[in-house]
Design a protein around this motif. Structure first.
Motif, PDB file in Angstrom:
ATOM      1  N   GLY A 112       0.818  -1.212   0.000  1.00 41.67           N
ATOM      2  CA  GLY A 112       0.000   0.000   0.000  1.00 41.67           C
ATOM      3  C   GLY A 112       0.847   1.255   0.000  1.00 41.67           C
ATOM      4  O   GLY A 112       0.315   2.366   0.049  1.00 41.67           O
TER       5      GLY A 112
ATOM      6  N   ARG B 171      -2.098   7.767  -3.989  1.00 41.88           N
ATOM      7  CA  ARG B 171      -1.376   7.335  -2.781  1.00 41.88           C
ATOM      8  C   ARG B 171      -0.034   8.045  -2.654  1.00 41.88           C
ATOM      9  O   ARG B 171       0.380   8.435  -1.558  1.00 41.88           O
TER      10      ARG B 171
ATOM     11  N   PRO C 116      -2.846  -2.312  -4.026  1.00 43.74           N
ATOM     12  CA  PRO C 116      -4.292  -2.569  -3.867  1.00 43.74           C
ATOM     13  C   PRO C 116      -5.075  -1.276  -3.693  1.00 43.74           C
ATOM     14  O   PRO C 116      -4.589  -0.316  -3.095  1.00 43.74           O
ATOM     15  N   LEU C 117      -6.304  -1.278  -4.222  1.00 43.41           N
ATOM     16  CA  LEU C 117      -7.190  -0.131  -4.102  1.00 43.41           C
ATOM     17  C   LEU C 117      -8.468  -0.548  -3.384  1.00 43.41           C
ATOM     18  O   LEU C 117      -9.034  -1.607  -3.681  1.00 43.41           O
ATOM     19  N   SER C 118      -8.915   0.286  -2.468  1.00 41.04           N
ATOM     20  CA  SER C 118     -10.191   0.060  -1.790  1.00 41.04           C
ATOM     21  C   SER C 118     -11.314   0.527  -2.715  1.00 41.04           C
ATOM     22  O   SER C 118     -11.078   1.223  -3.703  1.00 41.04           O
ATOM     23  N   PRO C 119     -12.567   0.173  -2.406  1.00 31.84           N
ATOM     24  CA  PRO C 119     -13.689   0.678  -3.207  1.00 31.84           C
ATOM     25  C   PRO C 119     -13.704   2.196  -3.299  1.00 31.84           C
ATOM     26  O   PRO C 119     -13.983   2.763  -4.356  1.00 31.84           O
ATOM     27  N   GLU C 120     -13.380   2.879  -2.210  1.00 29.22           N
ATOM     28  CA  GLU C 120     -13.367   4.335  -2.216  1.00 29.22           C
ATOM     29  C   GLU C 120     -12.250   4.864  -3.116  1.00 29.22           C
ATOM     30  O   GLU C 120     -12.440   5.837  -3.862  1.00 29.22           O
ATOM     31  N   GLU C 121     -11.085   4.245  -3.047  1.00 28.70           N
ATOM     32  CA  GLU C 121      -9.969   4.680  -3.895  1.00 28.70           C
ATOM     33  C   GLU C 121     -10.276   4.436  -5.371  1.00 28.70           C
ATOM     34  O   GLU C 121      -9.897   5.249  -6.235  1.00 28.70           O
TER      35      GLU C 121
ATOM     36  N   ARG D  43      -9.837  -4.731 -11.393  1.00 30.58           N
ATOM     37  CA  ARG D  43     -10.589  -5.748 -10.640  1.00 30.58           C
ATOM     38  C   ARG D  43     -10.152  -7.150 -11.055  1.00 30.58           C
ATOM     39  O   ARG D  43     -10.092  -8.061 -10.212  1.00 30.58           O
TER      40      ARG D  43
ATOM     41  N   SER E  53      -8.234 -10.747  -0.670  1.00 27.86           N
ATOM     42  CA  SER E  53      -9.210 -10.265  -1.640  1.00 27.86           C
ATOM     43  C   SER E  53      -9.313  -8.743  -1.550  1.00 27.86           C
ATOM     44  O   SER E  53      -9.700  -8.197  -0.521  1.00 27.86           O
ATOM     45  N   TYR E  54      -8.938  -8.067  -2.661  1.00 30.84           N
ATOM     46  CA  TYR E  54      -9.013  -6.613  -2.724  1.00 30.84           C
ATOM     47  C   TYR E  54     -10.047  -6.205  -3.769  1.00 30.84           C
ATOM     48  O   TYR E  54     -10.384  -6.973  -4.667  1.00 30.84           O
ATOM     49  N   GLU E  55     -10.492  -4.982  -3.683  1.00 31.79           N
ATOM     50  CA  GLU E  55     -11.439  -4.461  -4.676  1.00 31.79           C
ATOM     51  C   GLU E  55     -10.774  -4.362  -6.053  1.00 31.79           C
ATOM     52  O   GLU E  55     -11.349  -4.708  -7.066  1.00 31.79           O
TER      53      GLU E  55
END
Length: 661
Positions: free
Chosen positions: A355, A399, A592-597, A634, A647-649
């Motif tokens: 990250g 980031r 990795p990216l979150s849903p918000e990112e 994705r 498991s990442y978005e």
């Protein structure tokens, strides 16, 4: 100055023994899945020299016999380096082509403007550059009346038969495995005929015509029967875009669904490819199935990822039997058990995930893709077009800014030709409204507005090149969209740079070759920043070629600076754009990216309003760029999850570039 270093990127994972075997025994082993002779070269230029030399040798042999040399030639990008080398033979070595009789294998129909014909392209790059007599050039007629098409095809056939058929046929390869415009379903016995072009074929050639609506709906093509009657056939293909088609043609069954596979039945046909186009052949992609391997960490990772797909298991559930049943028992011998290999590769992939793309400060970086120090880092993100940065690495970009690094973005080209005329009308209309409000006496601005608007609405035809004023406005539209996206990310305005590399600024679809001037602009900019990280677009699948030229400019600049003291503390990371993603065995840094990112990344992409639905060059993928980007990110995350990792978005992937020595 080395200007084609991007072609060396493939070398890092392909040992030479797989494509240059030491002896006949190894050759037979490596190529046992291949049903056509294949010559694999490090890059297209070397292959082109070999093909051109063969053509010249056979042509000279015919000259000594006092006979003509009947040569079949094709359009498209793949044969271009061969033609360039043939022209060099003529101009630098005095080789005469006077005994050559040339047959154009296909022509678009109808062609209202001859400048867009395949024959004209062949004349510009080859036929008019050597001493082939005009009367010795045969081509289907692109302007014949519709009720005379059959007669025209028959006349072309008769000319070919009168010459005794082709002595040598040089073929490119289409996206559906077609040769010429013999599309899937073409009969082995087909002769010269009119064929309707499907949507994919028209998209393939849209670049030559400027836009899809200018592409003819049909073509006249030499048939498979005529091609197979040639005494010798060479099929050429370059780049990753052709890799799957090459595999189908060389290793697949003979079927009219893949017309190029019919070459397997020809006794004197050969395929010439670069390493990128050969990347799906078994000896390159899965060498463990044909030979003993030099088991590097990346090759082991590639094998295990492949094995997981074959047996539909995550890494840590693979067994000794899975390895033995699928040609990987050599790894069990080397590591003692499946468990030992599984743990190694699982940890290897786990260590690619971070990250902290700029390195995590005050952390143990032993197993991290980026070093912790220095912190903060000076970072350059190079973007070929004004939106590739956010499309390809928008989450990582965000980031790097949020984590306190000094980030600079350098847009290498203006991207002005990718702006539609309606966008210009919209923007100048706003500008004129402002003139009326704040400076109504400015008659010069009014005249400019009326002139541009009238030209775009009433004078400009589909084939006209934009005026310098219009190109300026289109370039500024893209600049301001880039600035808007950068503001959204949080980048200071002074860290946004526009290089406007000269190779791009032709105002046409066709760009100039890379030059030392382009390289020096990039080099001078890098030296003003002296970065610790450089991000570059390594997406060579870009169908328009701009990404490759931009990458070559950066790599040539790096090549000149790699021994400088400051560069010893710099790393170059390659991202890929909206066209293709890195295969998982190459990935060295996965962010990795979150849903918000991911939502924030989409918002940054959407700042580029001119590149939404109305963009002229979306390519052969109907999805918008933000949709391609999200689905690609994705899919990468999903691959990691299927292999048994977290498991990442979404995940953005990078590969480190090591300068060529």
């Amino acid at each position: 100055m080395r200007l084609d270093l991007s072609s060396h990127i493939t070398f890092e994972r392909v040992p030479k023994k797989y494509y240059r075997p030491e002896n006949d025994f190894e050759e037979y082993n490596l190529s046992r899945f291949e049903k056509l002779p294949v010559a694999i070269f490090e890059e297209s230029g070397r292959a082109a020299k070999k093909i051109a030399k063969d053509i010249v040798t056979e042509m000279k042999a015919k000259q000594q016999e006092g006979k003509p040399f009947v040569l079949g030639i094709s359009g498209g990008n793949s044969p271009l380096p061969v033609y360039e080398e043939l022209v060099r033979y003529h101009k630098e070595e005095g080789v005469s082509f006077s005994n050559v009789i040339a047959f154009n294998t296909y022509e678009f129909y109808p062609v209202l403007d001859f400048t867009y014909s395949n024959l004209q392209m062949l004349k510009e790059i080859f036929l008019d550059q050597v001493d082939i007599a005009p009367e010795n050039i045969f081509s289907p007629n692109a302007t014949v009346e519709k009720d005379l098409i059959a007669e025209n095809c028959e006349a072309f056939e008769q000319s070919l038969k009168k010459m005794g058929g082709l002595d040598y046929l040089l073929l490119g390869l289409g996206s559906k495995g077609n040769v010429g415009f013999n599309m899937p379903g073409s009969s082995l016995h087909s002769e010269t005929r009119l064929v309707m072009l499907d949507g994919d074929s028209r998209k393939d050639i849209a670049r030559n015509f400027g836009s899809l609506d200018k592409v003819p709906v049909s073509a006249i093509t030499m048939g498979m029967s005529d091609m197979m009657d040639a005494k010798k056939i060479s099929l050429v293909a370059w780049s990753e875009q052709k890799a799957q088609s090459i595999k189908d043609i060389v290793e697949g069954a003979v079927t009219d669904l893949v017309p190029g596979s019919l070459l397997q039945t020809h006794p004197e046909s050969k395929v010439f490819v670069d390493l990128a186009a050969a990347s799906e052949l078994t000896r390159i992609s899965r060498p463990w199935l044909v030979t003993n391997c030099e088991w590097t960490s990346k090759l082991i990772r590639r094998a295990i990822v492949w094995l997981c797909g074959v047996v539909n298991k995550p890494i840590l559930k693979l067994t000794n039997k899975d390895y033995s049943d699928n040609g990987l028992s050599e790894l069990i011998t080397l590591y003692g058990s499946a468990y030992n290999v599984n743990i190694k590769i699982f940890n290897d992939l786990q260590h690619t995930i971070t990250g902290w793309p700029g390195g995590k400060p005050d952390a143990d970086d032993t197993y991290r893709p980026e070093r912790a120090k220095p912190y903060p880092k000076r970072v350059i993100i190079f973007s070929p077009h004004p939106d590739d940065d956010v499309i390809s690495m928008g989450g990582t970009f965000q980031r790097l800014v949020n984590q306190g690094h000094e980030v600079h973005v350098a847009y290498q080209t203006s991207g002005n030709i990718a702006v539609g005329d309606e966008e210009v009308i919209r923007y100048i209309s706003v500008l004129n409204s402002m003139r009326k409000k704040f400076n109504p006496e400015n008659t010069g601005l009014l005249e400019k507005y009326e002139s541009i608007r009238h030209y775009l609405l009433h004078e400009k035809s589909k084939d006209d090149i934009d005026t310098p004023d219009i190109l300026f406005i289109k370039g500024r539209i893209r600049r301001e969209e880039a600035r808007s996206a950068d503001r959204y990310v949080g980048l200071p305005e002074e860290n946004v740079h526009f290089l406007d590399l000269p190779f791009y600024e032709t105002g046409k679809i066709k760009k100039n070759p890379i030059s030392e001037r382009d390289v020096n602009i990039v080099k001078d900019f890098i030296e003003t920043i002296k970065p610790h990280q450089i991000y570059v677009a390594g997406d060579l699948a870009d169908p328009h070629g701009t990404h490759k030229v931009c990458l070559d400019a950066i790599l040539a600049a790096v090549d000149l600076m790699k021994d400088d003291d400051w560069y010893k503390d710099c790393r170059v990371w390659m991202y890929r754009g909206a066209w293709m993603e890195w295969e998982i065995d190459h990935i060295e840094m996965a962010v990795p990216l979150s849903p918000e990112e991911l939502r924030q990344k989409r918002n940054a992409i959407l700042r580029h309003q001119s590149q939404m639905e109305s963009a002229p060059f979306l390519g052969d993928d109907e999805r918008l760029f933000w949709q391609r980007s999200e689905e690609r990110n994705r899919a990468t995350a999903d691959m990691y999850w299927k292999l048994g990792l977290a498991s990442y978005e979404a995940i953005e992937a990078f590969v480190e570039y090591i300068p060529v020595q």
